[in-house]
Design an enzyme around this catalytic site. Structure first.
Site, short mmCIF file in Angstrom:
data_model
loop_
_atom_site.label_atom_id
_atom_site.label_comp_id
_atom_site.label_asym_id
_atom_site.label_seq_id
_atom_site.Cartn_x
_atom_site.Cartn_y
_atom_site.Cartn_z
N ASP A 287 0.82 -1.22 -0.14
CA ASP A 287 -0.04 0.08 0.10
C ASP A 287 0.94 1.18 -0.04
O ASP A 287 1.85 1.29 0.68
CB ASP A 287 -1.04 -0.10 1.19
CG ASP A 287 -1.63 1.29 1.45
OD1 ASP A 287 -2.67 1.40 0.40
OD2 ASP A 287 -1.44 1.77 2.28
N GLU B 192 1.62 -0.62 -5.05
CA GLU B 192 0.65 0.69 -5.28
C GLU B 192 1.68 1.94 -5.53
O GLU B 192 2.07 2.46 -4.54
CB GLU B 192 -0.26 0.63 -4.09
CG GLU B 192 -1.26 1.89 -4.63
CD GLU B 192 -2.20 2.38 -3.15
OE1 GLU B 192 -3.42 2.58 -3.64
OE2 GLU B 192 -2.00 2.08 -2.16
#
Length: 706
Positions: free
Chosen positions: A342, A378
């Protein structure tokens, strides 16, 4: 109680069958107490007297799995110097393998008194916070083996443990929303029939339910609020949180592996649940605030590139060790198959700028364990220069946000989209080819947990996040969505038919694109969140997957179409090439045709003017199954059927001419205009030069046998 010196490594609580070794790092501490917690609310404190390289440690014979514990750190409380030690706060072990309980929000878990951020709060937090747990590391893995599915054969399925299983009608009530529910044969059967090879789980590291959300009657549903990087989230366990969550998670991984499904974890190493200087003191802040967090020039405050209040200090060797130890633990002890990072751009911020050559990437590259699993970035954060799509090192794959945006733009009819769409369809060579990566560096997706579901992408022009309690100000406002003529649910038959066709268009495009496709859970059922594009706090039926009562007879549904498209991709190497197209005949294949060719609907080869025409929203793509340049696993030549992909993203019906000189006879295998789908082997035959009538906003695939 006997207290032996113990060892400085490994960090955390390590049970060896006769007792437990405890070790914790802190440069700030003057003294650290290990507190063993008892069920009557009392605690036994043991000072960790032995110190090696700022690691304090002790071995306690007889301390068994299930024992709850925490640390009290005695040291400077000097916020102006970035130090926030306070022995009144019972602290979680950063290396705890399991955590018990939940946070009882109130002043006691904060280092200051509410309304007076410069004050010091000496209230005891022990009755109000979570506790670390000693776990039994032994587990019967049997003959468990990682599936090790190659990227070119991978179909990713992003899912939430609770959201996927909470409403499954075949699951017993006690298993819904749990790791055990994830491993239930009904869930695994759905995944295997759909053709899924890898389950990408939203955060299962122990996370905290935010104080603000609790006060608002909401919950942190997504889980991007980690406090324990080694501990599986305790609320997803069906039968206890004194280490049972570890056993249950391992059992789920073992069951998924038996079905050939990899387990990939969405991990949040960029920040923690302690927030900014006004956040609670739960673990890292009280142990050694300045060693764990990136602080501002005024060291009372945090530097935040994540939008959550803090960022981990990625130039600290102890933070890097924590992350690498955590990654190795989940691979070696929990048997997971990879990670999706993330806000991964934050992990590359050693100082201010995003640095592609940062220490974190160096450590991953040389690590013999972590470098061998799937690593998905990401590739952005909210800091300056944080959008880094296409800029991660060669070992990494990336969520391709440009793919998502371009495919959405094409099917909603945006002008001047064709040229970029061609790049995204063929693996985004403009992003990945220059640094030696392949099409498989691109994780392609149209929807994910963050944003509209597939259904809502074609049903809403605007976000509808009122339920989040933030006045509809949260969430992305530019979604590249199109409601097909009516906002939200409608009884208009034409609008509903168009929406269903658009969903099929998105699914088909995703499965026909080079790269690694990722589906978002429930999209195969046209799951809706009623226009909420930021359901991070909606732990309820708005976010949970609504399963049909029976999936046995689903012909003519989106589920059946999705299955057919996934298996079409899995059956044909031409849709999952390991190398980029050459745009010319391939040597050694004995085929004079190019490996790929582009045509106008009239059947002529695309020119520069055709690519740049603002009104152009349709094209035909020829994929040559005889011109696959990469060899098979034993060096053999790969040959496949050839395909014509016809995209009509315009608002008008069009006649597409089948190109001449690229095959005499073709058969329709996919037609998104047909809700019932095309039965295998029963599509109409089309000859070279003939015309195929395509209604507006539809996609047709023609196959020529090898």
């Amino acid at each position: 109680m006997q207290v032996w010196p113990g060892q400085a490594y490994p960090l955390g609580a390590t049970y060896d069958g006769a007792g437990t070794n405890f070790a914790v790092y802190s440069e700030a501490a003057h003294r650290i107490e290990l507190c063993l917690l008892h069920d009557d609310g009392s605690e036994t404190a043991v000072e960790l007297r032995e110190t090696d390289a700022f690691v304090r440690h002790a071995y306690l014979p007889g301390v068994m799995p299930g024992q709850r514990y925490g640390f009290r750190v005695h040291g400077p409380y000097a916020p102006e110097r970035g130090q926030r030690c306070n022995s009144a706060k019972l602290l979680l072990d950063p290396y705890a393998r399991a955590m018990s309980g939940r946070i009882d929000w109130g002043e006691a878990v904060y280092g200051y008194h509410f309304g007076r951020p410069d004050s010091r709060n000496d209230l005891d937090s022990a009755p109000h916070t979570m506790t670390s747990v000693v776990v039994n590391p032994y587990f019967d893995w049997g003959d468990d083996r990682p599936p090790r599915t190659d990227y070119h054969r991978t179909i990713l399925y992003e899912a939430h443990v609770k959201g996927l299983t909470m409403m499954h009608p075949a699951l017993p009530e006690e298993l819904r929303g749990t790791y055990a529910g994830l491993a239930h044969p009904e869930v695994i059967s759905h995944l295997t029939e759909l053709g899924i090879t890898a389950l990408e789980l939203m955060p299962v590291h122990q996370f905290v339910n935010d104080h603000r959300l609790v006060d608002s009657g909401l919950n942190n549903y997504w889980g991007y609020n980690t406090i324990g990087f080694f501990a599986p989230h305790n609320r997803y366990a069906s039968w206890g949180d004194r280490g049972q969550q570890v056993l249950e998670f391992k059992s789920a991984v073992r069951a998924l592996h038996q079905a050939g499904i990899e387990v990939i974890l969405d991990v949040v190493y960029n920040h923690t649940a302690e927030g900014n200087h006004l956040g609670p003191t739960l673990s890292f802040r009280g142990i050694d605030n300045a060693s764990y967090y990136r602080l501002s020039e005024d060291r009372r405050y945090h530097t935040d590139t994540t939008g959550t209040g803090n960022s981990m200090l990625m130039r600290s060797p102890h933070v890097l060790q924590l992350i690498m130890d955590s990654l190795r633990y989940w691979v070696t002890e929990m048997h997971v198959d990879g990670f999706r990072f993330d806000l991964a751009a934050t992990l590359a911020r050693q100082f201010h700028e995003v640095d592609r050559l940062s220490s974190f990437f160096d450590l991953v590259q040389q690590d013999p364990v972590v470098s061998q699993v799937k690593l998905i970035a990401e590739p952005w954060d909210v800091g300056e220069g944080g959008y880094q799509v296409g800029k991660f090192p060669p070992l990494w794959t990336e969520w391709n946000g440009k793919y998502r945006d371009t495919v959405r733009d094409l099917w909603r009819g945006e002008p001047r989209t064709l040229a970029e769409f061609a790049s995204r369809l063929t693996g985004s060579s403009d992003l990945y080819q220059d640094d030696g990566r392949r099409p498989l560096a691109s994780v392609n997706f149209v929807t994910c947990h963050d944003g509209f579901t597939l259904h809502d992408l074609v049903a809403y022009n605007e976000k509808h996040n009122e339920a989040n309690g933030e006045g509809n100000r949260d969430g992305e406002s530019h979604n590249r969505s199109w409601n097909c003529g009516a906002e939200g649910e409608t009884e208009d038959g034409e609008v509903r038919e168009l929406r269903n066709r658009q969903m099929r268009n998105f699914i088909a495009t995703l499965m026909l694109s080079q790269g690694v496709p990722m589906l978002s859970h429930g999209d195969e059922f046209a799951r809706t969140q009623s226009g909420n594009n930021n359901a991070y706090c909606q732990d309820n039926e708005l976010s949970w997957v609504h399963w049909p009562e029976s999936t046995a007879d689903q012909e003519g549904t989106l589920l059946a179409f999705t299955r057919a498209m996934v298996w079409l991709r899995r059956d044909h190497q031409v849709f999952r090439r390991r190398r980029f197209f050459h745009g010319r005949p391939v040597e050694g294949t004995h085929d004079e045709l190019s490996d790929i060719a582009w045509f106008t609907p009239e059947g002529g080869e695309m020119t520069s003017r055709d690519w740049q025409a603002a009104h152009a929203k349709a094209l035909t793509v020829f994929l040559n199954g005889h011109a696959i340049s990469e060899p098979g696993p034993r060096g053999e030549r790969i040959s496949d059927d050839s395909f014509l992909l016809m995209f009509n993203a315009s608002a008008e019906d069009l006649d597409f001419a089948v190109p001449v000189n690229h095959g005499r006879t073709w058969q329709v295998v996919v037609d998104t205009a047909r809700p019932e789908g095309v039965p295998p082997g029963q599509g109409p035959k089309v000859a070279a030069g003939e015309r195929v009538r395509m209604i507006s906003r539809s996609l047709t695939v023609l196959r020529r046998p090898a």
